[in-house]
Design a protein around this motif. Structure first.
Motif, PDB file in Angstrom:
ATOM      1  N   ALA A  74       0.855  -1.197   0.000  1.00 38.41           N
ATOM      2  CA  ALA A  74       0.000   0.000   0.000  1.00 38.41           C
ATOM      3  C   ALA A  74       0.883   1.235   0.000  1.00 38.41           C
ATOM      4  CB  ALA A  74      -0.881   0.005   1.248  1.00 38.41           C
ATOM      5  N   ARG A  75       0.235   2.353  -0.222  1.00 37.47           N
ATOM      6  CA  ARG A  75       0.933   3.630  -0.042  1.00 37.47           C
ATOM      7  C   ARG A  75       0.306   4.261   1.196  1.00 37.47           C
ATOM      8  NH1 ARG A  75       1.245   3.171  -5.841  1.00 37.47           N
ATOM      9  NH2 ARG A  75       3.441   2.865  -6.304  1.00 37.47           N
ATOM     10  N   CYS A  76       1.119   4.855   2.057  1.00 41.86           N
ATOM     11  CA  CYS A  76       0.635   5.333   3.347  1.00 41.86           C
ATOM     12  C   CYS A  76       1.171   6.741   3.603  1.00 41.86           C
ATOM     13  CB  CYS A  76       1.094   4.351   4.432  1.00 41.86           C
ATOM     14  SG  CYS A  76       0.729   4.908   6.102  1.00 41.86           S
ATOM     15  N   ALA A 127      12.939  -3.201  -4.771  1.00 37.18           N
ATOM     16  CA  ALA A 127      11.928  -3.872  -5.590  1.00 37.18           C
ATOM     17  C   ALA A 127      11.125  -2.815  -6.317  1.00 37.18           C
ATOM     18  CB  ALA A 127      11.015  -4.715  -4.696  1.00 37.18           C
ATOM     19  N   THR A 128      11.344  -2.703  -7.603  1.00 38.16           N
ATOM     20  CA  THR A 128      10.563  -1.808  -8.458  1.00 38.16           C
ATOM     21  C   THR A 128      10.839  -2.166  -9.904  1.00 38.16           C
ATOM     22  OG1 THR A 128      10.344   0.434  -9.327  1.00 38.16           O
ATOM     23  CG2 THR A 128      12.406  -0.042  -8.236  1.00 38.16           C
ATOM     24  N   ILE A 129       9.786  -2.194 -10.703  1.00 41.08           N
ATOM     25  CA  ILE A 129      10.000  -2.534 -12.110  1.00 41.08           C
ATOM     26  C   ILE A 129      10.776  -1.433 -12.838  1.00 41.08           C
ATOM     27  CG2 ILE A 129       7.973  -4.027 -12.205  1.00 41.08           C
ATOM     28  CD1 ILE A 129       6.664  -1.701 -13.897  1.00 41.08           C
ATOM     29  N   ASP A 130      10.807  -0.222 -12.251  1.00 44.72           N
ATOM     30  CA  ASP A 130      11.459   0.910 -12.926  1.00 44.72           C
ATOM     31  C   ASP A 130      12.987   0.806 -12.971  1.00 44.72           C
ATOM     32  OD1 ASP A 130       8.993   1.993 -13.348  1.00 44.72           O
ATOM     33  OD2 ASP A 130       9.109   3.439 -11.718  1.00 44.72           O
ATOM     34  N   ASN A 131      13.570  -0.008 -12.094  1.00 44.91           N
ATOM     35  CA  ASN A 131      15.031  -0.162 -11.972  1.00 44.91           C
ATOM     36  C   ASN A 131      15.745   1.194 -11.873  1.00 44.91           C
ATOM     37  OD1 ASN A 131      17.093  -1.994 -11.576  1.00 44.91           O
ATOM     38  ND2 ASN A 131      17.762  -1.924 -13.706  1.00 44.91           N
ATOM     39  N   THR A 171       5.275   2.605 -22.263  1.00 44.54           N
ATOM     40  CA  THR A 171       5.655   1.727 -21.138  1.00 44.54           C
ATOM     41  C   THR A 171       5.588   2.508 -19.822  1.00 44.54           C
ATOM     42  OG1 THR A 171       7.997   2.312 -21.137  1.00 44.54           O
ATOM     43  CG2 THR A 171       7.332   0.516 -22.600  1.00 44.54           C
ATOM     44  N   MET A 172       5.673   1.783 -18.710  1.00 47.08           N
ATOM     45  CA  MET A 172       5.797   2.458 -17.420  1.00 47.08           C
ATOM     46  C   MET A 172       7.200   3.024 -17.281  1.00 47.08           C
ATOM     47  SD  MET A 172       3.762   0.336 -14.532  1.00 47.08           S
ATOM     48  CE  MET A 172       2.002   0.594 -14.304  1.00 47.08           C
ATOM     49  N   GLY A 173       7.377   3.818 -16.250  1.00 52.11           N
ATOM     50  CA  GLY A 173       8.666   4.450 -15.988  1.00 52.11           C
ATOM     51  C   GLY A 173       8.443   5.926 -15.770  1.00 52.11           C
ATOM     52  N   ARG A 174       7.982   6.238 -14.544  1.00 49.26           N
ATOM     53  CA  ARG A 174       7.652   7.619 -14.183  1.00 49.26           C
ATOM     54  C   ARG A 174       8.831   8.554 -14.395  1.00 49.26           C
ATOM     55  NH1 ARG A 174       4.692   7.035  -8.555  1.00 49.26           N
ATOM     56  NH2 ARG A 174       6.335   5.487  -8.494  1.00 49.26           N
ATOM     57  N   GLY A 175       9.991   8.112 -13.869  1.00 49.00           N
ATOM     58  CA  GLY A 175      11.154   8.998 -13.979  1.00 49.00           C
ATOM     59  C   GLY A 175      12.328   8.283 -14.613  1.00 49.00           C
ATOM     60  N   ALA A 224       8.557   5.960 -22.856  1.00 44.01           N
ATOM     61  CA  ALA A 224       8.414   5.768 -21.403  1.00 44.01           C
ATOM     62  C   ALA A 224       7.429   6.817 -20.893  1.00 44.01           C
ATOM     63  CB  ALA A 224       9.766   5.943 -20.730  1.00 44.01           C
ATOM     64  N   GLU A 225       6.534   6.410 -20.003  1.00 42.57           N
ATOM     65  CA  GLU A 225       5.459   7.317 -19.558  1.00 42.57           C
ATOM     66  C   GLU A 225       5.983   8.638 -18.982  1.00 42.57           C
ATOM     67  OE1 GLU A 225       3.134   5.884 -16.212  1.00 42.57           O
ATOM     68  OE2 GLU A 225       4.917   5.092 -15.244  1.00 42.57           O
ATOM     69  N   GLY A 226       7.214   8.612 -18.463  1.00 45.64           N
ATOM     70  CA  GLY A 226       7.790   9.832 -17.882  1.00 45.64           C
ATOM     71  C   GLY A 226       8.226  10.839 -18.942  1.00 45.64           C
ATOM     72  N   GLY A 251       0.341  -0.144 -19.488  1.00 42.92           N
ATOM     73  CA  GLY A 251      -0.201  -0.053 -18.129  1.00 42.92           C
ATOM     74  C   GLY A 251       0.239  -1.178 -17.214  1.00 42.92           C
ATOM     75  N   HIS A 252      -0.701  -1.640 -16.382  1.00 42.10           N
ATOM     76  CA  HIS A 252      -0.347  -2.599 -15.332  1.00 42.10           C
ATOM     77  C   HIS A 252      -0.146  -4.030 -15.830  1.00 42.10           C
ATOM     78  CE1 HIS A 252      -1.613   0.871 -13.045  1.00 42.10           C
ATOM     79  NE2 HIS A 252      -0.836   0.414 -12.095  1.00 42.10           N
ATOM     80  N   LEU A 253      -0.370  -4.253 -17.125  1.00 38.00           N
ATOM     81  CA  LEU A 253       0.013  -5.547 -17.714  1.00 38.00           C
ATOM     82  C   LEU A 253       1.491  -5.827 -17.466  1.00 38.00           C
ATOM     83  CD1 LEU A 253      -1.311  -5.683 -21.387  1.00 38.00           C
ATOM     84  CD2 LEU A 253      -1.629  -7.402 -19.612  1.00 38.00           C
ATOM     85  N   GLN A 254       2.264  -4.723 -17.405  1.00 38.37           N
ATOM     86  CA  GLN A 254       3.712  -4.865 -17.286  1.00 38.37           C
ATOM     87  C   GLN A 254       4.170  -5.340 -15.922  1.00 38.37           C
ATOM     88  OE1 GLN A 254       5.531  -0.954 -19.088  1.00 38.37           O
ATOM     89  NE2 GLN A 254       3.373  -0.673 -18.677  1.00 38.37           N
ATOM     90  N   ARG A 255       3.365  -5.039 -14.898  1.00 39.04           N
ATOM     91  CA  ARG A 255       3.856  -5.224 -13.519  1.00 39.04           C
ATOM     92  C   ARG A 255       3.478  -6.576 -12.938  1.00 39.04           C
ATOM     93  NH1 ARG A 255       2.943   0.106  -9.982  1.00 39.04           N
ATOM     94  NH2 ARG A 255       1.401  -1.051  -8.808  1.00 39.04           N
ATOM     95  N   GLY A 256       2.537  -7.273 -13.599  1.00 34.70           N
ATOM     96  CA  GLY A 256       2.053  -8.529 -13.023  1.00 34.70           C
ATOM     97  C   GLY A 256       2.704  -9.751 -13.634  1.00 34.70           C
TER      98      GLY A 256
HETATM   99  O1  F6P Z   1       7.156   2.631  -9.568  1.00 32.87           O
HETATM  100  C1  F6P Z   1       6.718   1.693 -10.523  1.00 32.87           C
HETATM  101  C2  F6P Z   1       5.555   2.205 -11.293  1.00 32.87           C
HETATM  102  O2  F6P Z   1       5.164   1.081 -12.005  1.00 32.87           O
HETATM  103  C3  F6P Z   1       5.769   3.397 -12.228  1.00 32.87           C
HETATM  104  O3  F6P Z   1       6.464   3.128 -13.399  1.00 32.87           O
HETATM  105  C4  F6P Z   1       4.356   3.866 -12.437  1.00 32.87           C
HETATM  106  O4  F6P Z   1       4.239   5.182 -12.829  1.00 32.87           O
HETATM  107  C5  F6P Z   1       3.766   3.675 -11.092  1.00 32.87           C
HETATM  108  O5  F6P Z   1       4.480   2.605 -10.485  1.00 32.87           O
HETATM  109  C6  F6P Z   1       2.304   3.423 -11.090  1.00 32.87           C
HETATM  110  O6  F6P Z   1       1.927   2.878  -9.875  1.00 32.87           O
HETATM  111  P1  F6P Z   1       0.447   2.788  -9.340  1.00 32.87           P
HETATM  112  O7  F6P Z   1      -0.411   2.399 -10.461  1.00 32.87           O
HETATM  113  O8  F6P Z   1       0.508   1.753  -8.269  1.00 32.87           O
HETATM  114  O9  F6P Z   1       0.140   4.137  -8.808  1.00 32.87           O
END
Ligand code: F6P
Ligand code: ADP
Length: 322
Positions: A74-76, A127-131, A171-175, A224-226, A251-256
């Motif tokens: 979770a995020r807190c 642990a993060t897919i963004d490396n 693809t994902m990759g905020r930064g 990259a989304e960033g 999207g989230h297809l990438q993370r699962g």
């Molecule tokens: O930090 C990993 C990451 O997958 C980013 O690339 C992405 O922007 C973000 O998490 C999205 O996370 P969530 O959908 O959980 O807010």
């Protein structure tokens, strides 16, 4: 080795494939060392709510092949503030935890550092897919995620070549452009747009037109989304060069999905190392993979450095995309 009878464990931030193999390794290594583990659900949120249980090897059987995290994440927001952090530490003390292992990204490590600064020994596992974490060659989940992206792009390429189309894949990759760049190299993408490098759409448009004139019938652009949204790039290409494109946002297809062999081994190695390094007295730090070895980097160093992609790989993607 300093004595620790019991340690806490949690997963925090975005889930990533490899978290479960890591949890499993922490439990097995702790049992091997005669240390009990109290697992907190939902990251720092569970630490604040004292939502925990004594986790044993019975709880980790059959999880090595599962994506996500069985401990939930979770995020807190509350944990970013002193009051929340004090409450969390009070719960660690209440549960007689002498130390804590935090599996998560750099945001989670800020929380881990706050706990460490207040006197409880803490080690993080990246642990993060963004490396995008300094101090590890690979973070848990990145390899699986890259393979997820490659799978989809390979499929899209069938349609791209059959219909002679240009596809833009977001693809994902905020930064961080790691996932986009590596998947670009691995799929032979014509262009990769990443936040680390200023892009020139006129140049990309010219290249696409030249390729068509040379008889090359399809184009794959990875964004990259960033950097920008795939839709923005698509609209711009249409506006400046009349190029029609199809957009896919992964999207989230990438993370699962089930963690790759690499992520299972990495999670297992770093989970075990986190327990051993904590028992050796390391704290306020992360254990990552550096040149093939489980290596400690202090949080301070992690936060004050940026994990660079490096010019060699950026150049390689450019050369191979021509
Ligand atoms: O930090 C990993 C990451 O997958 C980013 O690339 C992405 O922007 C973000 O998490 C999205 O996370 P969530 O959908 O959980 O807010
Ligand atoms: P990730 O760990 O994947 O980078 P986030 O950046 O969302 O994910 O952080 C996860 C959690 O870590 C946050 O919800 C919060 O509980 C905690 N956290 C993030 N930043 C801080 C901070 N500056 N101080 C204390 N805790 C933090």
């Amino acid at each position: 080795m300093p004595t620790m009878n019991r340690i806490g464990l949690l997963t925090s931030g975005g889930d990533s494939p490899g978290m479960n193999p890591c949890i499993r390794a922490v439990i097995h290594e702790a049992e091997q060392q005669g240390v009990e583990v109290v697992a907190f659900r939902r990251g720092f949120a569970g630490l604040l709510d004292n939502d925990c249980f004594a986790m044993t090897s019975k709880d980790v059987s059959g999880i090595i092949q599962k994506g996500g995290t069985v401990l939930l994440t979770a995020r807190c927001e509350d944990f970013k503030y002193e009051e929340g952090q004090k409450e969390g530490i009070a719960n660690l003390i209440k549960n007689k935890c002498d130390g804590l292992i935090v599996i998560g990204g750099d945001g989670s490590f800020k929380g881990a550092q706050a706990i460490s600064d207040r006197g409880v020994e803490v080690i993080g596992v990246p642990a993060t897919i963004d490396n995008d974490i300094y101090g590890t060659d690979m973070a848990l989940g990145t390899d699986t995620s890259m393979n997820n992206i490659i799978d989809v792009i390979d499929k899209i390429k069938d349609t791209a070549s059959s219909h002679e189309r240009t596809f833009i894949i977001e693809t994902m990759g905020r930064g961080s452009g790691y996932l986009a760049l590596m998947s670009g190299i691995a799929t032979g993408a014509e262009a990769v747009l990443i936040p680390e490098v200023k892009y020139d759409l006129d140049k990309i448009a010219q290249r696409i037109k030249l390729r068509y004139s040379q008889g090359k019938i399809s184009n794959i652009l990875i964004v990259a989304e960033g950097t920008a949204t795939g839709y923005h790039i698509g609209r711009q290409l249409s506006k400046i060069a009349n190029i029609v494109s199809k957009i896919t946002v992964l999207g989230h297809l990438q993370r699962g999905g089930s963690p790759s062999g690499f992520d299972r081994v990495l999670g297992s190695r770093l989970g075990s190392a986190a327990v051993l390094k904590l028992l050796e007295g390391n704290s306020n730090c992360m254990v990552g993979l550096v040149k093939g070895k489980a290596t400690i980097t202090q949080f301070e160093t992690v936060f004050s450095h940026k994990r660079e992609l490096g010019p060699t790989l950026i150049k390689l993607a450019e050369v191979l995309g021509k």
